[in-house]
Design a protein around this motif. Structure first.
Motif, PDB file in Angstrom:
ATOM      1  N   ASP A 187      37.960  10.547  38.898  1.00 39.58           N
ATOM      2  CA  ASP A 187      36.510  10.745  38.839  1.00 39.58           C
ATOM      3  C   ASP A 187      35.821   9.645  38.045  1.00 39.58           C
ATOM      4  N   ASP A 188      36.510   9.113  37.030  1.00 44.15           N
ATOM      5  CA  ASP A 188      35.920   8.041  36.231  1.00 44.15           C
ATOM      6  C   ASP A 188      35.777   6.753  37.033  1.00 44.15           C
ATOM      7  N   ILE A 189      36.603   6.608  38.050  1.00 37.17           N
ATOM      8  CA  ILE A 189      36.587   5.385  38.852  1.00 37.17           C
ATOM      9  C   ILE A 189      35.558   5.463  39.977  1.00 37.17           C
ATOM     10  N   ILE A 190      35.458   6.631  40.618  1.00 34.99           N
ATOM     11  CA  ILE A 190      34.695   6.718  41.863  1.00 34.99           C
ATOM     12  C   ILE A 190      33.272   7.223  41.687  1.00 34.99           C
ATOM     13  N   HIS A 191      32.896   7.649  40.488  1.00 33.43           N
ATOM     14  CA  HIS A 191      31.613   8.340  40.364  1.00 33.43           C
ATOM     15  C   HIS A 191      30.420   7.453  40.693  1.00 33.43           C
ATOM     16  N   ASP A 192      30.540   6.146  40.483  1.00 32.06           N
ATOM     17  CA  ASP A 192      29.410   5.258  40.782  1.00 32.06           C
ATOM     18  C   ASP A 192      29.765   4.226  41.850  1.00 32.06           C
ATOM     19  N   ALA A 193      30.687   4.586  42.748  1.00 28.98           N
ATOM     20  CA  ALA A 193      31.141   3.621  43.765  1.00 28.98           C
ATOM     21  C   ALA A 193      30.002   3.173  44.668  1.00 28.98           C
ATOM     22  N   LYS A 194      29.113   4.099  45.026  1.00 31.28           N
ATOM     23  CA  LYS A 194      28.037   3.750  45.952  1.00 31.28           C
ATOM     24  C   LYS A 194      26.925   2.947  45.305  1.00 31.28           C
ATOM     25  N   THR A 195      26.893   2.910  43.989  1.00 33.73           N
ATOM     26  CA  THR A 195      25.862   2.123  43.282  1.00 33.73           C
ATOM     27  C   THR A 195      26.465   0.979  42.499  1.00 33.73           C
ATOM     28  N   SER A 196      27.725   0.701  42.712  1.00 35.30           N
ATOM     29  CA  SER A 196      28.409  -0.327  41.932  1.00 35.30           C
ATOM     30  C   SER A 196      27.962  -1.716  42.316  1.00 35.30           C
ATOM     31  N   ASN A 197      28.190  -2.651  41.391  1.00 36.91           N
ATOM     32  CA  ASN A 197      27.902  -4.063  41.661  1.00 36.91           C
ATOM     33  C   ASN A 197      28.730  -4.579  42.826  1.00 36.91           C
ATOM     34  N   ALA A 198      29.925  -4.007  42.969  1.00 36.36           N
ATOM     35  CA  ALA A 198      30.802  -4.468  44.049  1.00 36.36           C
ATOM     36  C   ALA A 198      30.168  -4.219  45.403  1.00 36.36           C
ATOM     37  N   LEU A 199      29.640  -3.019  45.616  1.00 40.15           N
ATOM     38  CA  LEU A 199      29.018  -2.705  46.898  1.00 40.15           C
ATOM     39  C   LEU A 199      27.749  -3.522  47.103  1.00 40.15           C
ATOM     40  N   CYS A 200      26.974  -3.671  46.040  1.00 41.55           N
ATOM     41  CA  CYS A 200      25.759  -4.487  46.140  1.00 41.55           C
ATOM     42  C   CYS A 200      26.097  -5.911  46.539  1.00 41.55           C
ATOM     43  N   LYS A 216      27.678   4.793  52.932  1.00 43.91           N
ATOM     44  CA  LYS A 216      26.929   5.127  51.712  1.00 43.91           C
ATOM     45  C   LYS A 216      26.247   6.497  51.833  1.00 43.91           C
ATOM     46  N   LYS A 217      25.850   6.793  53.050  1.00 45.64           N
ATOM     47  CA  LYS A 217      25.066   8.014  53.232  1.00 45.64           C
ATOM     48  C   LYS A 217      25.945   9.240  53.368  1.00 45.64           C
ATOM     49  N   HIS A 218      27.097   9.070  54.044  1.00 45.49           N
ATOM     50  CA  HIS A 218      27.858  10.251  54.395  1.00 45.49           C
ATOM     51  C   HIS A 218      29.284  10.300  53.857  1.00 45.49           C
ATOM     52  N   ALA A 219      29.873   9.176  53.489  1.00 42.04           N
ATOM     53  CA  ALA A 219      31.256   9.196  53.019  1.00 42.04           C
ATOM     54  C   ALA A 219      31.329   9.714  51.578  1.00 42.04           C
ATOM     55  N   GLN A 257      27.661 -16.254  41.660  1.00 40.98           N
ATOM     56  CA  GLN A 257      27.794 -15.045  40.878  1.00 40.98           C
ATOM     57  C   GLN A 257      29.058 -15.088  40.041  1.00 40.98           C
ATOM     58  N   ALA A 258      29.028 -14.396  38.922  1.00 41.85           N
ATOM     59  CA  ALA A 258      30.145 -14.485  37.988  1.00 41.85           C
ATOM     60  C   ALA A 258      30.702 -13.141  37.574  1.00 41.85           C
ATOM     61  N   GLN A 259      30.141 -12.019  38.062  1.00 43.55           N
ATOM     62  CA  GLN A 259      30.640 -10.718  37.650  1.00 43.55           C
ATOM     63  C   GLN A 259      31.898 -10.373  38.415  1.00 43.55           C
ATOM     64  N   MET A 260      32.721  -9.504  37.840  1.00 37.58           N
ATOM     65  CA  MET A 260      33.914  -9.035  38.525  1.00 37.58           C
ATOM     66  C   MET A 260      33.477  -8.164  39.700  1.00 37.58           C
ATOM     67  N   MET A 261      34.259  -8.197  40.783  1.00 41.03           N
ATOM     68  CA  MET A 261      33.903  -7.396  41.950  1.00 41.03           C
ATOM     69  C   MET A 261      33.914  -5.905  41.635  1.00 41.03           C
ATOM     70  N   VAL A 262      34.984  -5.420  41.020  1.00 38.12           N
ATOM     71  CA  VAL A 262      35.065  -4.014  40.610  1.00 38.12           C
ATOM     72  C   VAL A 262      35.479  -3.982  39.151  1.00 38.12           C
ATOM     73  N   PRO A 263      34.521  -4.045  38.220  1.00 39.11           N
ATOM     74  CA  PRO A 263      34.864  -4.192  36.818  1.00 39.11           C
ATOM     75  C   PRO A 263      35.705  -3.053  36.262  1.00 39.11           C
ATOM     76  N   THR A 264      35.608  -1.870  36.828  1.00 42.65           N
ATOM     77  CA  THR A 264      36.351  -0.747  36.272  1.00 42.65           C
ATOM     78  C   THR A 264      37.820  -0.769  36.660  1.00 42.65           C
ATOM     79  N   VAL A 265      38.163  -1.568  37.676  1.00 41.92           N
ATOM     80  CA  VAL A 265      39.558  -1.664  38.087  1.00 41.92           C
ATOM     81  C   VAL A 265      40.002  -3.103  37.896  1.00 41.92           C
TER      82      VAL A 265
END
Length: 562
Positions: free
Chosen positions: A107-120, A216-219, A295-303
């Motif tokens: 839950d700590d990993i996936i809770h903001d998956a749809k709003t993460s920098n990676a998806l953006c 994003k809408k349904h998954a 860009q310089a941020q990590m794709m998925v900073p939490t992983v």
């Protein structure tokens, strides 16, 4: 899934067939009208999110394959192993991931998956690729129009010239016309093929964008997170396709041209050709968007991952090094930076703000430089100077402490523990010197070329060779572990260093870039290019304490701090 999404899963277990009208993302099951009402009021499931079955079925097929439950143990995923990059149930942890230290709550990993920098970033890259494809397609369509206009102009010129000569040149005119149309047809075919490829890519981009909107809408968050890696790879490959078009000969600006044979005007019977039709190419003047490269941020900073695909560098600081022909650089423990100025026979120390602290005039040319933490000193190699030596500089006193004479030219130099240095000794190979008693031992006895650099990490020695465009990894006994060579990416490899994970960073002086190579030498990736301000870079240094990279250009008086 227990059953097809078309049938109610609860009724199926009761051997009843009822169509599903909604899908519960928590239970991972379809529900009919009756079961939906029971599900909505049941204490255990009243907070579950459900979506219409029609909307659920719009998700891409690969997303529908992702479930909440472990396919092996039929238990719900509760954890995520960052080491193996996979979700785990409680039994998975016990059986396969008991020793993995990077296991976290799912839950700590996936809770903001749809709003993460990676998806953006994925969505922004898709927009970028789509815009680039549209630009390229428009450019090639304009090129077709230009081809037609050029062909008409040439055809008119050929006909006008043909009127002035006698009838026996008719055959020559016919041959040239055939050549003209053949060249046009061949080039048009190339452009049309490229346009077809571009249209296909555009369709793929459009499909990918539409899928992301639906996901994003349904998954579920889990589905979004686990599919993101594949989506990212797909987007990266499409972006790579666009960038590769710049280097492809079919992407060049093409135009038809015709040069009249001036001897034709003299109507000499021995003339055997009417002229020549050729394709002239030039670099395209369209500017492709490259937001992602900046860009310089990590794709998925939490992983966090040690893969070179996740390594991204950002220029934090650029400053004037006040000189040219800088062949060596290093960072001190307090953040100061030292540079060598080969022909000026000096080194300059800059503070953390890029302001000159002090300089030391040297008795010979100076090539590479390394910081010796045990003595708070600098060791400097003499390169191809007539005076072949290593010079030790006392940083506290800001003066030369001693000079060690050697029997060969020496270029790249690196410090080990216990006051030992390893250096590239030209025709003497790679050698080790003890600064206490100045004793020398050979590690690699092969002749090396000039301007080679060296670095160490654990029990390995890394060496660049600009003559063969190679990077070679040796063990401390001189045995070759691997050799990397790819002139399409890395030309004239020079400065080299290794980060805390064993990834090898190399500057390409002629290719104007920095390439990172995996510890096993099998994979590589370009992480900095000329667009980042690199021009003939010669040296770099990695700071283990600060996890920072210092890069020195040779001739444009700039250093980059990333």
């Amino acid at each position: 899934m227990a059953t097809s999404s078309q049938s109610c899963c609860v009724c199926y277990l009761r051997h009843i067939t009822n169509p599903s009208i909604v899908w519960c993302t928590e239970c991972d099951e379809g529900l009919c009208t009756e079961c939906k009402e029971h599900h909505r009021f049941s204490k255990a499931s009243r907070g579950h999110r459900v979506i219409r079955i029609a909307e659920y079925q719009k998700l891409p097929a690969e997303i529908l394959k992702i479930t909440q439950y472990c396919t092996k143990h039929d238990k719900k995923y509760q954890f995520y192993c960052q080491k193996h990059e996979c979700p785990c149930c409680s039994k998975c942890i016990v059986e396969n991931h008991n020793e993995c230290r990077d296991t976290v709550e799912l839950d700590d990993i996936i809770h903001d998956a749809k709003t993460s920098n990676a998806l953006c970033e994925i969505e922004e890259t898709l927009v970028e690729v789509a815009e680039n494809l549209q630009k390229i397609r428009q450019h090639q369509q304009d090129n077709l129009t230009t081809f037609k206009e050029s062909r008409q102009e040439i055809e008119n010129e050929i006909k006008t010239t043909r009127i002035k000569i006698n009838n026996h040149l008719d055959k020559l005119q016919e041959d040239l016309m055939k050549q003209l149309y053949a060249v046009e047809e061949k080039e048009n075919l190339k452009i049309c093929q490229l346009l077809s490829s571009l249209e296909t890519r555009e369709k793929e981009i459009t499909d990918c964008q539409r899928n992301i909107v639906i996901i994003k809408k349904h998954a579920t968050d889990l589905q979004m997170f686990l599919s993101m890696k594949q989506i990212k790879e797909d987007v990266y490959s499409k972006n790579k396709f666009v960038q590769s078009l710049e280097e492809d000969k079919n992407f060049k600006q093409s135009s038809l041209s015709y040069k009249i044979n001036t001897s034709m005007k003299n109507m000499m019977s021995h003339i055997i050709s009417f002229g020549e039709v050729r394709i002239e190419t030039k670099s395209c003047d369209i500017a492709l968007i490259r937001k992602k490269a900046k860009q310089a941020q990590m794709m998925v900073p939490t992983v966090q991952s040690r893969s070179i695909e996740n390594i991204k560098l950002a220029i934090q600081k650029t400053f004037n090094t006040q000189g040219n022909f800088i062949f060596g650089c290093c960072m001190l423990s307090d953040g100061r930076m030292a540079f060598t100025y080969y022909w000026d026979c000096k080194i300059i120390i800059f503070n953390t703000k890029g302001i000159k602290d002090f300089k030391v005039k040297m008795p010979c040319n100076v090539y590479d430089i390394v910081y010796i933490s045990e003595d708070n000193a600098l060791a400097v190699s003499s390169g191809g100077s007539e005076k072949q030596c290593i010079t030790i500089i006392d940083l506290k006193r800001k003066q030369i402490k001693k000079t060690i004479s050697l029997d060969s030219y020496l270029y790249g130099i690196v410090a080990l523990k216990d006051n030992r240095l390893i250096y590239s000794g030209y025709d003497k190979g790679i050698r080790m010197i003890n600064l206490y008693d100045e004793s020398i031992s050979d590690i690699v006895r092969d002749n090396m070329t000039c301007n080679c650099y060296t670095a160490t990490f654990r029990d390995n020695i890394y060496h660049t060779n600009n003559s063969t465009n190679t990077v070679t990894c040796y063990n401390l006994q001189g045995g070759i572990q691997w050799t990397f060579q790819n002139v399409s990416v890395l030309k004239d490899p020079s400065g080299i260093d290794i980060d805390n994970d064993g990834n090898v960073y190399v500057v390409g002086t002629v290719s104007h870039n920095v390439v990172v190579i995996t510890p096993d030498g099998k994979r590589h990736r370009e992480v900095l290019t000329a667009s980042d301000g690199l021009y003939c870079p010669t040296s770099l240094h990695y700071s283990e304490q600060k996890n920072q990279l210092l890069i020195a250009n040779s001739n444009n008086k700039l250093a980059h701090f990333v």
